[in-house]
Scaffold this motif. Structure first.
Motif, PDB file in Angstrom:
ATOM      1  N   ILE A 146      -9.575  75.220 -66.137  1.00  0.00           N
ATOM      2  CA  ILE A 146      -8.291  75.371 -65.429  1.00  0.00           C
ATOM      3  C   ILE A 146      -7.711  76.749 -65.726  1.00  0.00           C
ATOM      4  O   ILE A 146      -7.316  77.044 -66.857  1.00  0.00           O
ATOM      5  CB  ILE A 146      -7.297  74.284 -65.871  1.00  0.00           C
ATOM      6  CG1 ILE A 146      -7.888  72.895 -65.647  1.00  0.00           C
ATOM      7  CG2 ILE A 146      -5.970  74.443 -65.123  1.00  0.00           C
ATOM      8  CD1 ILE A 146      -7.029  71.760 -66.195  1.00  0.00           C
ATOM      9  N   ARG A 147      -7.652  77.600 -64.694  1.00  0.00           N
ATOM     10  CA  ARG A 147      -7.130  78.961 -64.877  1.00  0.00           C
ATOM     11  C   ARG A 147      -5.625  79.021 -64.580  1.00  0.00           C
ATOM     12  O   ARG A 147      -4.930  79.897 -65.063  1.00  0.00           O
ATOM     13  CB  ARG A 147      -7.847  79.954 -63.948  1.00  0.00           C
ATOM     14  CG  ARG A 147      -9.335  79.715 -63.767  1.00  0.00           C
ATOM     15  CD  ARG A 147     -10.128  80.093 -64.976  1.00  0.00           C
ATOM     16  NE  ARG A 147      -9.857  81.458 -65.351  1.00  0.00           N
ATOM     17  CZ  ARG A 147     -10.062  81.961 -66.562  1.00  0.00           C
ATOM     18  NH1 ARG A 147     -10.519  81.179 -67.523  1.00  0.00           N
ATOM     19  NH2 ARG A 147      -9.807  83.212 -66.827  1.00  0.00           N
ATOM     20  N   ALA A 148      -5.160  78.111 -63.742  1.00  0.00           N
ATOM     21  CA  ALA A 148      -3.732  78.063 -63.395  1.00  0.00           C
ATOM     22  C   ALA A 148      -3.498  76.772 -62.630  1.00  0.00           C
ATOM     23  O   ALA A 148      -4.408  76.251 -61.974  1.00  0.00           O
ATOM     24  CB  ALA A 148      -3.335  79.248 -62.517  1.00  0.00           C
ATOM     25  N   CYS A 149      -2.282  76.249 -62.729  1.00  0.00           N
ATOM     26  CA  CYS A 149      -1.909  75.107 -61.887  1.00  0.00           C
ATOM     27  C   CYS A 149      -0.425  75.274 -61.578  1.00  0.00           C
ATOM     28  O   CYS A 149       0.411  75.244 -62.484  1.00  0.00           O
ATOM     29  CB  CYS A 149      -2.222  73.791 -62.588  1.00  0.00           C
ATOM     30  SG  CYS A 149      -2.162  72.379 -61.463  1.00  0.00           S
ATOM     31  N   ARG A 150      -0.111  75.493 -60.321  1.00  0.00           N
ATOM     32  CA  ARG A 150       1.241  75.874 -59.932  1.00  0.00           C
ATOM     33  C   ARG A 150       1.798  74.916 -58.900  1.00  0.00           C
ATOM     34  O   ARG A 150       1.067  74.394 -58.060  1.00  0.00           O
ATOM     35  CB  ARG A 150       1.240  77.280 -59.293  1.00  0.00           C
ATOM     36  CG  ARG A 150       0.602  78.368 -60.114  1.00  0.00           C
ATOM     37  CD  ARG A 150       1.525  78.892 -61.177  1.00  0.00           C
ATOM     38  NE  ARG A 150       2.678  79.582 -60.638  1.00  0.00           N
ATOM     39  CZ  ARG A 150       2.779  80.905 -60.527  1.00  0.00           C
ATOM     40  NH1 ARG A 150       1.772  81.681 -60.872  1.00  0.00           N
ATOM     41  NH2 ARG A 150       3.888  81.453 -60.071  1.00  0.00           N
ATOM     42  N   LEU A 151       3.103  74.756 -58.948  1.00  0.00           N
ATOM     43  CA  LEU A 151       3.787  73.920 -57.962  1.00  0.00           C
ATOM     44  C   LEU A 151       4.592  74.811 -57.024  1.00  0.00           C
ATOM     45  O   LEU A 151       5.242  75.767 -57.470  1.00  0.00           O
ATOM     46  CB  LEU A 151       4.732  72.960 -58.679  1.00  0.00           C
ATOM     47  CG  LEU A 151       5.351  71.935 -57.746  1.00  0.00           C
ATOM     48  CD1 LEU A 151       4.371  70.798 -57.505  1.00  0.00           C
ATOM     49  CD2 LEU A 151       6.648  71.398 -58.300  1.00  0.00           C
ATOM     50  N   PHE A 152       4.534  74.509 -55.733  1.00  0.00           N
ATOM     51  CA  PHE A 152       5.331  75.234 -54.745  1.00  0.00           C
ATOM     52  C   PHE A 152       6.091  74.205 -53.921  1.00  0.00           C
ATOM     53  O   PHE A 152       5.607  73.088 -53.709  1.00  0.00           O
ATOM     54  CB  PHE A 152       4.425  76.068 -53.833  1.00  0.00           C
ATOM     55  CG  PHE A 152       3.656  77.133 -54.575  1.00  0.00           C
ATOM     56  CD1 PHE A 152       4.211  78.382 -54.817  1.00  0.00           C
ATOM     57  CD2 PHE A 152       2.377  76.873 -55.056  1.00  0.00           C
ATOM     58  CE1 PHE A 152       3.506  79.362 -55.520  1.00  0.00           C
ATOM     59  CE2 PHE A 152       1.669  77.843 -55.754  1.00  0.00           C
ATOM     60  CZ  PHE A 152       2.230  79.086 -55.982  1.00  0.00           C
ATOM     61  N   TYR A 153       7.259  74.614 -53.448  1.00  0.00           N
ATOM     62  CA  TYR A 153       8.062  73.708 -52.632  1.00  0.00           C
ATOM     63  C   TYR A 153       8.020  74.135 -51.176  1.00  0.00           C
ATOM     64  O   TYR A 153       8.061  75.323 -50.855  1.00  0.00           O
ATOM     65  CB  TYR A 153       9.516  73.687 -53.116  1.00  0.00           C
ATOM     66  CG  TYR A 153       9.670  73.096 -54.500  1.00  0.00           C
ATOM     67  CD1 TYR A 153       9.447  71.726 -54.707  1.00  0.00           C
ATOM     68  CD2 TYR A 153      10.020  73.879 -55.584  1.00  0.00           C
ATOM     69  CE1 TYR A 153       9.570  71.185 -55.978  1.00  0.00           C
ATOM     70  CE2 TYR A 153      10.160  73.342 -56.855  1.00  0.00           C
ATOM     71  CZ  TYR A 153       9.929  71.989 -57.045  1.00  0.00           C
ATOM     72  OH  TYR A 153      10.045  71.442 -58.297  1.00  0.00           O
ATOM     73  N   GLY A 154       7.972  73.141 -50.303  1.00  0.00           N
ATOM     74  CA  GLY A 154       7.998  73.370 -48.856  1.00  0.00           C
ATOM     75  C   GLY A 154       7.753  72.035 -48.191  1.00  0.00           C
ATOM     76  O   GLY A 154       6.763  71.367 -48.504  1.00  0.00           O
TER      77      GLY A 154
END
Ligand SMILES: Cc1cc2nc3c(=O)[nH]c(=O)nc-3n(C[C@H](O)[C@H](O)[C@H](O)COP(=O)(O)O)c2cc1C
Length: 287
Positions: A146-154
């Protein structure tokens, strides 16, 4: 030329999950071919819990599209995994695939350490529930790095890029895929990087990503987590994954040893309750 596989959890065409994967791909500087799959296009049946995939070389006995997805993962150099929040968690596509994951152990050599980034998309700020934990768990249990795990809203399809800062988030995520992993800024498990914990009582906590436990204390106002490896590891190292598979295989002989006792327990529950069945289903013997 690298191959990046984008695994789209959302059934929505050109929805936020899909365009975020494509935006990340546009920002990856490494020359690559982007392969895409939308999990809901594939017939992936629920795991039957028969363990046949552990004990035979041809993998899972269910004839469906599971192996097509596995082959796509195996063929990829890196993964971008996305899922929308549905009812406070990632929608079911990732989990349905993951439930068949015992059949992945035989590919552990090829799967181990594949770079992966995860993307969660939620419609309402703060209403993402355990979406990121579910996506991280998916990546960890398919033995990816796992290099990154991001949350985005939309909420609406495309809305994720009405907020221009999300393009920057996509770029940072893209840079992490073949570059430096994005470090966790808040309190996190020192063993696996997980940042979701269960309070066990007193000062003890368990990491919900790697299942190891330890203590939580405050140093001034800063929470400090001291988490220890347990005896039965799942996926901190490739050897752990192989050991877990061997442990599962060993359960077969345990089953043989206790077969009669187990059967006696189960048979006692043969009667009782009235089954409601799908209209087309044939009645089961004795029920
Ligand atoms: C059945 C359903 C349940 C949802 N539940 C949540 C939720 O619990 N929390 C939230 O923030 N958004 C929720 N959403 C909104 C989606 O996460 C949002 O629309 C997202 O952009 C969908 O991604 P997509 O465009 O890739 O399909 C839900 C959407 C659907 C269709």
């Amino acid at each position: 030329m690298k191959t990046i596989l984008g695994i789209i959890g959302s059934p929505r065409k050109l929805g936020n999950c899909e365009i975020m994967i494509k935006e990340i791909s546009r920002n990856v500087t490494e020359p690559h071919d982007l392969q895409l799959l939308r999990l809901s296009d594939f017939d992936i049946q629920p795991c039957r819990g028969c363990y046949a995939c552990l004990l035979q070389d041809d993998g899972c006995v269910i004839q469906d599209d599971f192996q097509t997805v596995v082959d796509a993962i195996l063929a990829a150099d890196a993964l971008i995994v996305s899922a929308p929040t549905y009812f406070l968690g990632p929608n079911a596509g990732l989990k349905r695939f993951l439930d068949r994951g015992i059949a992945l152990y035989r590919h552990s050599g090829q799967l181990w350490g594949k770079p992966a980034v995860g993307i969660g998309i939620a419609g309402i700020p703060g209403r993402e529930g355990y979406t990121l934990l579910g996506i991280e768990s998916f990546m960890k249990l398919i033995l990816a790095d796992i290099r990154a795990c991001r949350l985005f809203y939309g909420a609406l399809p495309g809305e994720v890029f009405m907020d221009a800062s999300n393009r920057m988030g996509a770029k940072e995520t893209a840079d992490a895929l073949f570059g430096e992993a994005i470090p966790k800024t808040g309190p996190h498990c020192p063993l696996c990087g997980g940042d979701t914990f269960r309070l066990l009582g007193e000062n003890r906590v368990r990491c919900m990503l790697c299942s190891n436990s330890g203590t939580l204390r405050l140093s001034g106002e800063t929470p400090v987590l001291d988490i220890q490896r347990s005896d039965h590891e799942l996926f901190l190292t490739r050897e752990d994954a192989v050991a877990h598979r061997d442990w599962l295989v060993g359960m077969k002989s345990r089953f043989k040893t206790h077969k009669d006792e187990l059967k006696a327990i189960s048979l006692d529950y043969r009667q009782g309750g009235t089954w409601i069945r799908p209209s087309a289903a044939a009645p089961e013997n004795g029920q």
